[in-house]
Write a protein that holds these residues in place. Structure first.
Motif, mmCIF file in Angstrom:
data_model
loop_
_atom_site.group_PDB
_atom_site.id
_atom_site.type_symbol
_atom_site.label_atom_id
_atom_site.label_comp_id
_atom_site.label_asym_id
_atom_site.label_seq_id
_atom_site.Cartn_x
_atom_site.Cartn_y
_atom_site.Cartn_z
ATOM 1 N N ASP A 1 -6.453 8.609 -73.858
ATOM 2 C CA ASP A 1 -6.533 7.260 -73.416
ATOM 3 C C ASP A 1 -8.390 6.739 -74.494
ATOM 4 O O ASP A 1 -8.557 7.679 -74.828
ATOM 5 C CB ASP A 1 -7.296 7.583 -71.695
ATOM 6 C CG ASP A 1 -8.087 8.714 -71.781
ATOM 7 O OD1 ASP A 1 -8.793 8.683 -72.892
ATOM 8 O OD2 ASP A 1 -8.169 8.831 -70.331
ATOM 9 N N GLU A 2 -8.659 6.127 -74.161
ATOM 10 C CA GLU A 2 -9.530 5.647 -75.193
ATOM 11 C C GLU A 2 -10.996 6.248 -74.619
ATOM 12 O O GLU A 2 -11.604 5.931 -75.816
ATOM 13 C CB GLU A 2 -9.716 4.162 -75.036
ATOM 14 C CG GLU A 2 -10.104 3.142 -73.693
ATOM 15 C CD GLU A 2 -10.980 1.987 -73.426
ATOM 16 O OE1 GLU A 2 -10.977 1.305 -72.401
ATOM 17 O OE2 GLU A 2 -10.451 1.395 -74.398
ATOM 18 N N MET B 1 -22.522 4.049 -69.767
ATOM 19 C CA MET B 1 -22.057 3.045 -71.203
ATOM 20 C C MET B 1 -20.963 2.638 -71.675
ATOM 21 O O MET B 1 -19.719 3.023 -71.649
ATOM 22 C CB MET B 1 -22.765 3.982 -72.302
ATOM 23 C CG MET B 1 -23.023 4.225 -73.736
ATOM 24 S SD MET B 1 -23.414 5.607 -75.333
ATOM 25 C CE MET B 1 -24.318 6.579 -73.961
ATOM 26 N N SER B 2 -20.848 2.203 -72.271
ATOM 27 C CA SER B 2 -19.951 0.837 -72.520
ATOM 28 C C SER B 2 -19.201 1.752 -74.223
ATOM 29 O O SER B 2 -19.520 2.882 -74.564
ATOM 30 C CB SER B 2 -19.162 0.180 -72.946
ATOM 31 O OG SER B 2 -20.309 -0.283 -74.354
ATOM 32 N N LEU B 3 -17.677 1.256 -73.850
ATOM 33 C CA LEU B 3 -17.244 1.966 -75.411
ATOM 34 C C LEU B 3 -17.728 1.884 -76.690
ATOM 35 O O LEU B 3 -17.790 2.689 -77.530
ATOM 36 C CB LEU B 3 -15.211 1.479 -74.835
ATOM 37 C CG LEU B 3 -14.771 2.103 -76.482
ATOM 38 C CD1 LEU B 3 -14.558 3.435 -76.239
ATOM 39 C CD2 LEU B 3 -13.371 1.748 -76.445
ATOM 40 N N GLU B 4 -18.282 0.420 -76.613
ATOM 41 C CA GLU B 4 -18.830 -0.253 -77.460
ATOM 42 C C GLU B 4 -19.737 0.524 -78.186
ATOM 43 O O GLU B 4 -19.766 1.156 -79.114
ATOM 44 C CB GLU B 4 -19.221 -1.402 -77.591
ATOM 45 C CG GLU B 4 -19.174 -2.396 -78.451
ATOM 46 C CD GLU B 4 -19.599 -3.923 -78.939
ATOM 47 O OE1 GLU B 4 -20.640 -4.139 -79.618
ATOM 48 O OE2 GLU B 4 -19.054 -4.458 -78.221
ATOM 49 N N GLU B 5 -20.394 0.872 -77.282
ATOM 50 C CA GLU B 5 -22.050 1.714 -77.473
ATOM 51 C C GLU B 5 -21.265 3.654 -78.026
ATOM 52 O O GLU B 5 -21.862 3.750 -78.546
ATOM 53 C CB GLU B 5 -22.994 1.732 -76.398
ATOM 54 C CG GLU B 5 -22.955 0.030 -75.528
ATOM 55 C CD GLU B 5 -24.082 0.620 -74.705
ATOM 56 O OE1 GLU B 5 -25.182 -0.615 -74.294
ATOM 57 O OE2 GLU B 5 -23.520 1.322 -73.426
ATOM 58 N N ARG B 6 -20.392 3.247 -77.257
ATOM 59 C CA ARG B 6 -20.100 5.373 -77.510
ATOM 60 C C ARG B 6 -19.713 5.319 -78.641
ATOM 61 O O ARG B 6 -19.766 5.979 -79.436
ATOM 62 C CB ARG B 6 -19.185 5.571 -76.591
ATOM 63 C CG ARG B 6 -19.830 5.974 -75.169
ATOM 64 C CD ARG B 6 -19.253 6.817 -73.893
ATOM 65 N NE ARG B 6 -17.591 5.353 -73.821
ATOM 66 C CZ ARG B 6 -16.235 5.818 -73.519
ATOM 67 N NH1 ARG B 6 -15.737 7.060 -73.382
ATOM 68 N NH2 ARG B 6 -16.038 4.979 -73.250
#
Length: 86
Positions: free
Chosen positions: A44-45, A1-6
């Motif tokens: 971290d991100e 899952m992408s960062l944006e989705e998370r």
């Protein structure tokens, strides 16, 4: 899952906890704060979604506490004014 989705999922979780939708402008402000905090705490991100969810709910908890405090202070001031006048 992408960062944006998370991040979207973190917002949804926070909104479910709060019981209301967070306005976009407040969300963006809280997200910016979370990004700054992430840098400050040297994480971290991958940590950002969890931090964001927490910061969203904390923001509204602080708002509520501040509102209640202002109400109590106003009531106290009004009570003191009535005592002085009474």
């Amino acid at each position: 899952m992408s960062l944006e989705e998370r991040l979207k999922q973190a917002r949804i979780y926070a909104e479910e906890k709060l019981g209301f939708k967070v306005p976009e402008d407040e969300y963006q402000s809280i997200l910016a704060y979370a990004v700054r905090k992430l840098d400050y705490i040297k994480k971290d991100e991958d940590y950002l979604p969890l931090l964001l969810e927490t910061e969203i709910t904390d923001f509204y908890i602080r708002q509520y506490i501040n509102m209640k405090s202002m109400l109590i202070m106003t009531q106290r001031e009004n009570s003191e004014m009535m005592t002085v006048r009474g």
